[in-house]
Design a protein around this motif. Sequence first.
Motif, PDB file in Angstrom:
ATOM      1  N   LYS A  70      53.989  52.711  38.281  1.00  0.00           N
ATOM      2  CA  LYS A  70      54.487  53.755  37.389  1.00  0.00           C
ATOM      3  C   LYS A  70      53.590  54.982  37.433  1.00  0.00           C
ATOM      4  O   LYS A  70      54.059  56.125  37.450  1.00  0.00           O
ATOM      5  CB  LYS A  70      54.583  53.214  35.962  1.00  0.00           C
ATOM      6  N   ASP A  71      52.269  54.768  37.478  1.00  0.00           N
ATOM      7  CA  ASP A  71      51.320  55.888  37.537  1.00  0.00           C
ATOM      8  C   ASP A  71      51.505  56.705  38.807  1.00  0.00           C
ATOM      9  O   ASP A  71      51.304  57.933  38.805  1.00  0.00           O
ATOM     10  CB  ASP A  71      49.879  55.373  37.461  1.00  0.00           C
ATOM     11  N   HIS A  72      51.883  56.044  39.911  1.00  0.00           N
ATOM     12  CA  HIS A  72      52.081  56.727  41.189  1.00  0.00           C
ATOM     13  C   HIS A  72      53.546  57.134  41.414  1.00  0.00           C
ATOM     14  O   HIS A  72      53.873  57.694  42.455  1.00  0.00           O
ATOM     15  CB  HIS A  72      51.644  55.827  42.354  1.00  0.00           C
ATOM     16  N   ALA A  73      54.394  56.835  40.432  1.00  0.00           N
ATOM     17  CA  ALA A  73      55.833  57.138  40.529  1.00  0.00           C
ATOM     18  C   ALA A  73      56.500  56.390  41.677  1.00  0.00           C
ATOM     19  O   ALA A  73      57.563  56.786  42.157  1.00  0.00           O
ATOM     20  CB  ALA A  73      56.074  58.640  40.666  1.00  0.00           C
ATOM     21  N   TRP A  74      55.893  55.291  42.128  1.00  0.00           N
ATOM     22  CA  TRP A  74      56.505  54.497  43.185  1.00  0.00           C
ATOM     23  C   TRP A  74      57.781  53.814  42.703  1.00  0.00           C
ATOM     24  O   TRP A  74      58.691  53.562  43.488  1.00  0.00           O
ATOM     25  CB  TRP A  74      55.525  53.432  43.692  1.00  0.00           C
ATOM     26  N   ASN A  75      57.830  53.500  41.407  1.00  0.00           N
ATOM     27  CA  ASN A  75      59.014  52.793  40.903  1.00  0.00           C
ATOM     28  C   ASN A  75      60.260  53.679  40.902  1.00  0.00           C
ATOM     29  O   ASN A  75      61.363  53.201  40.688  1.00  0.00           O
ATOM     30  CB  ASN A  75      58.764  52.233  39.495  1.00  0.00           C
ATOM     31  N   ASN A  76      60.083  54.990  41.126  1.00  0.00           N
ATOM     32  CA  ASN A  76      61.245  55.871  41.269  1.00  0.00           C
ATOM     33  C   ASN A  76      61.865  55.755  42.653  1.00  0.00           C
ATOM     34  O   ASN A  76      63.022  56.142  42.854  1.00  0.00           O
ATOM     35  CB  ASN A  76      60.841  57.331  41.020  1.00  0.00           C
ATOM     36  N   LYS A  77      61.087  55.276  43.622  1.00  0.00           N
ATOM     37  CA  LYS A  77      61.545  55.185  45.006  1.00  0.00           C
ATOM     38  C   LYS A  77      61.781  53.749  45.464  1.00  0.00           C
ATOM     39  O   LYS A  77      62.579  53.504  46.361  1.00  0.00           O
ATOM     40  CB  LYS A  77      60.506  55.824  45.938  1.00  0.00           C
ATOM     41  N   ILE A  78      61.048  52.804  44.871  1.00  0.00           N
ATOM     42  CA  ILE A  78      61.092  51.411  45.325  1.00  0.00           C
ATOM     43  C   ILE A  78      61.527  50.521  44.166  1.00  0.00           C
ATOM     44  O   ILE A  78      60.867  50.498  43.122  1.00  0.00           O
ATOM     45  CB  ILE A  78      59.716  50.953  45.841  1.00  0.00           C
ATOM     46  N   PRO A  79      62.615  49.782  44.311  1.00  0.00           N
ATOM     47  CA  PRO A  79      63.057  48.906  43.219  1.00  0.00           C
ATOM     48  C   PRO A  79      62.141  47.693  43.060  1.00  0.00           C
ATOM     49  O   PRO A  79      61.611  47.170  44.047  1.00  0.00           O
ATOM     50  CB  PRO A  79      64.460  48.473  43.659  1.00  0.00           C
ATOM     51  N   VAL A  80      61.961  47.274  41.806  1.00  0.00           N
ATOM     52  CA  VAL A  80      61.160  46.092  41.502  1.00  0.00           C
ATOM     53  C   VAL A  80      62.053  45.067  40.807  1.00  0.00           C
ATOM     54  O   VAL A  80      62.730  45.383  39.825  1.00  0.00           O
ATOM     55  CB  VAL A  80      59.971  46.444  40.595  1.00  0.00           C
ATOM     56  N   LEU A  81      62.053  43.844  41.334  1.00  0.00           N
ATOM     57  CA  LEU A  81      62.787  42.746  40.724  1.00  0.00           C
ATOM     58  C   LEU A  81      61.771  41.704  40.272  1.00  0.00           C
ATOM     59  O   LEU A  81      60.805  41.423  40.990  1.00  0.00           O
ATOM     60  CB  LEU A  81      63.777  42.110  41.703  1.00  0.00           C
ATOM     61  N   VAL A  82      61.964  41.143  39.094  1.00  0.00           N
ATOM     62  CA  VAL A  82      61.017  40.152  38.586  1.00  0.00           C
ATOM     63  C   VAL A  82      61.703  38.812  38.393  1.00  0.00           C
ATOM     64  O   VAL A  82      62.882  38.744  38.013  1.00  0.00           O
ATOM     65  CB  VAL A  82      60.370  40.613  37.259  1.00  0.00           C
ATOM     66  N   VAL A  83      60.959  37.775  38.696  1.00  0.00           N
ATOM     67  CA  VAL A  83      61.433  36.404  38.483  1.00  0.00           C
ATOM     68  C   VAL A  83      60.911  35.932  37.131  1.00  0.00           C
ATOM     69  O   VAL A  83      59.713  36.044  36.845  1.00  0.00           O
ATOM     70  CB  VAL A  83      60.925  35.476  39.596  1.00  0.00           C
ATOM     71  N   CYS A  84      61.794  35.447  36.283  1.00  0.00           N
ATOM     72  CA  CYS A  84      61.383  34.953  34.965  1.00  0.00           C
ATOM     73  C   CYS A  84      62.337  33.836  34.553  1.00  0.00           C
ATOM     74  O   CYS A  84      63.244  33.466  35.297  1.00  0.00           O
ATOM     75  CB  CYS A  84      61.367  36.089  33.940  1.00  0.00           C
ATOM     76  N   ASP A  85      62.130  33.310  33.366  1.00  0.00           N
ATOM     77  CA  ASP A  85      63.047  32.301  32.850  1.00  0.00           C
ATOM     78  C   ASP A  85      63.436  32.671  31.432  1.00  0.00           C
ATOM     79  O   ASP A  85      63.041  33.713  30.915  1.00  0.00           O
ATOM     80  CB  ASP A  85      62.422  30.906  32.922  1.00  0.00           C
ATOM     81  N   SER A  86      64.232  31.837  30.798  1.00  0.00           N
ATOM     82  CA  SER A  86      64.732  32.151  29.461  1.00  0.00           C
ATOM     83  C   SER A  86      63.611  32.331  28.455  1.00  0.00           C
ATOM     84  O   SER A  86      63.744  33.067  27.475  1.00  0.00           O
ATOM     85  CB  SER A  86      65.679  31.040  28.985  1.00  0.00           C
ATOM     86  N   ALA A  87      62.463  31.700  28.712  1.00  0.00           N
ATOM     87  CA  ALA A  87      61.346  31.830  27.776  1.00  0.00           C
ATOM     88  C   ALA A  87      60.708  33.205  27.845  1.00  0.00           C
ATOM     89  O   ALA A  87      59.989  33.608  26.934  1.00  0.00           O
ATOM     90  CB  ALA A  87      60.298  30.750  28.082  1.00  0.00           C
ATOM     91  N   ALA A  88      60.988  33.912  28.938  1.00  0.00           N
ATOM     92  CA  ALA A  88      60.361  35.230  29.129  1.00  0.00           C
ATOM     93  C   ALA A  88      61.266  36.372  28.677  1.00  0.00           C
ATOM     94  O   ALA A  88      60.969  37.533  28.932  1.00  0.00           O
ATOM     95  CB  ALA A  88      59.987  35.423  30.599  1.00  0.00           C
ATOM     96  N   ILE A  89      62.352  36.036  27.988  1.00  0.00           N
ATOM     97  CA  ILE A  89      63.291  37.074  27.597  1.00  0.00           C
ATOM     98  C   ILE A  89      62.666  38.122  26.683  1.00  0.00           C
ATOM     99  O   ILE A  89      63.045  39.282  26.668  1.00  0.00           O
ATOM    100  CB  ILE A  89      64.541  36.450  26.945  1.00  0.00           C
ATOM    101  N   ASN A  90      61.648  37.710  25.914  1.00  0.00           N
ATOM    102  CA  ASN A  90      60.996  38.641  24.991  1.00  0.00           C
ATOM    103  C   ASN A  90      60.226  39.738  25.716  1.00  0.00           C
ATOM    104  O   ASN A  90      59.912  40.771  25.123  1.00  0.00           O
ATOM    105  CB  ASN A  90      60.045  37.880  24.062  1.00  0.00           C
ATOM    106  N   MET A  91      59.889  39.503  26.983  1.00  0.00           N
ATOM    107  CA  MET A  91      59.147  40.526  27.704  1.00  0.00           C
ATOM    108  C   MET A  91      60.063  41.463  28.498  1.00  0.00           C
ATOM    109  O   MET A  91      59.602  42.404  29.115  1.00  0.00           O
ATOM    110  CB  MET A  91      58.116  39.901  28.647  1.00  0.00           C
ATOM    111  N   GLU A  92      61.380  41.206  28.463  1.00  0.00           N
ATOM    112  CA  GLU A  92      62.289  42.010  29.278  1.00  0.00           C
ATOM    113  C   GLU A  92      62.239  43.486  28.902  1.00  0.00           C
ATOM    114  O   GLU A  92      62.230  44.360  29.770  1.00  0.00           O
ATOM    115  CB  GLU A  92      63.727  41.481  29.159  1.00  0.00           C
ATOM    116  N   LYS A  93      62.209  43.793  27.598  1.00  0.00           N
ATOM    117  CA  LYS A  93      62.167  45.188  27.177  1.00  0.00           C
ATOM    118  C   LYS A  93      60.939  45.880  27.740  1.00  0.00           C
ATOM    119  O   LYS A  93      61.016  47.000  28.245  1.00  0.00           O
ATOM    120  CB  LYS A  93      62.176  45.276  25.646  1.00  0.00           C
ATOM    121  N   GLU A  94      59.794  45.197  27.665  1.00  0.00           N
ATOM    122  CA  GLU A  94      58.566  45.771  28.194  1.00  0.00           C
ATOM    123  C   GLU A  94      58.667  45.957  29.711  1.00  0.00           C
ATOM    124  O   GLU A  94      58.228  46.973  30.248  1.00  0.00           O
ATOM    125  CB  GLU A  94      57.370  44.881  27.848  1.00  0.00           C
ATOM    126  N   LEU A  95      59.249  44.994  30.395  1.00  0.00           N
ATOM    127  CA  LEU A  95      59.398  45.093  31.849  1.00  0.00           C
ATOM    128  C   LEU A  95      60.221  46.316  32.234  1.00  0.00           C
ATOM    129  O   LEU A  95      59.859  47.059  33.148  1.00  0.00           O
ATOM    130  CB  LEU A  95      60.067  43.825  32.392  1.00  0.00           C
TER     131      LEU A  95
END
Length: 357
Positions: A70-95
């Motif tokens: 995010k600091d380098h603005a790379w996420n504007n050019k390169i998509p990021v996909l994360v692997v998680c499970d139902s227990a990690a749903i609370n972190m989705e907003k932050e992600l």
Amino acid sequence: MHNKIIILDKNDTNRSALNTILKPDYLIFETQNASETLSLLEKSEAEIAAILIDMLTSENDGFELLKEMKDHAWNNKIPVLVVCDSAAINMEKELFTYGVSECINQPFDNALIRLKVSNIVKLFQYQNELEQKIEAQTEKLRLQNQVLKMQAEFLQKSNTRIIDLLGSMAEYRNLESGEHIQRVKIYTKILAKELMKEDPACGLTEEKIAVIVSASPLHDIGKIAIPDTILLKPGKLTDEEYEYIKSHTICGCEIIEKIKDIWNKEYAQISMDICRYHHERYDGNGYPDRLKGDEIPIHAQLVSVADVYDALVHERVYKEALPKDRAYRMIIHGECGIFSPTLMTCLANCRTEMEAV
């Protein structure tokens, strides 16, 4: 070429599973921490199609990487996909605040993972290519502007020069010489002056007409975002292709929105209105917003008539040029959509002047 995918996962088994799923379509690089991933990014940023992070095994490294991206603005050019499970749903907003594009739940569905990655990669590649195209056209604009400054007989005020060049970008894509936008300017000026006489209450002044005429070349700027296979197709468009063509009105408005600060407020608004509304029709059967009657800004109505008239009397990739008298009758009789009755009176009054252009 964007064909490399980085998988950040501390778990060897998980990395291997994701590698197996994606390696038929991509060149896979496996990393175990944020440092390794950032090193790859710095060396091969232009070649990275996507990054997958297993937040179940690499949460700390995952967030460190996301922050750096995010600091380098790379996420504007390169998509990021994360692997998680139902227990990690609370972190989705932050992600998602860190620019994550998609979440992949365990256990893995191989076909779904391939589909999600493919869709996200294609979307980002399209966006990146469009941005590069606009940047390249903008650079071309700068170079052309330098040349035009030496041709004093063709120079007008600063706003007019910029708009003419922007308008030309769409014409070059459409295999036009650039004469179309100049003729539309002339027709718009003729019609606007006639309307000012015919209907003094319409709000037109000499100054406002000058702005409308100057902004008119931008009406088709959104076509730079239309693929050549559709824009230059010589035959009849499919319904889907026609819908794509229609999107040039909104694309054009969005392009002008990004550079509106180089003009004063009135100039920018008139330019955006012309881009978005020059295919609206008086009876509400136009696009993109199906405006009706005087809901359509008068400057967009003027450019609309001028554009349709010029398109009829000159050859296009999909049609022959029509005789001017036939084009006049088609517009008056509503064969090209319904226009304002007052504007049709103006067209009748200045028909001879229009045909002389």
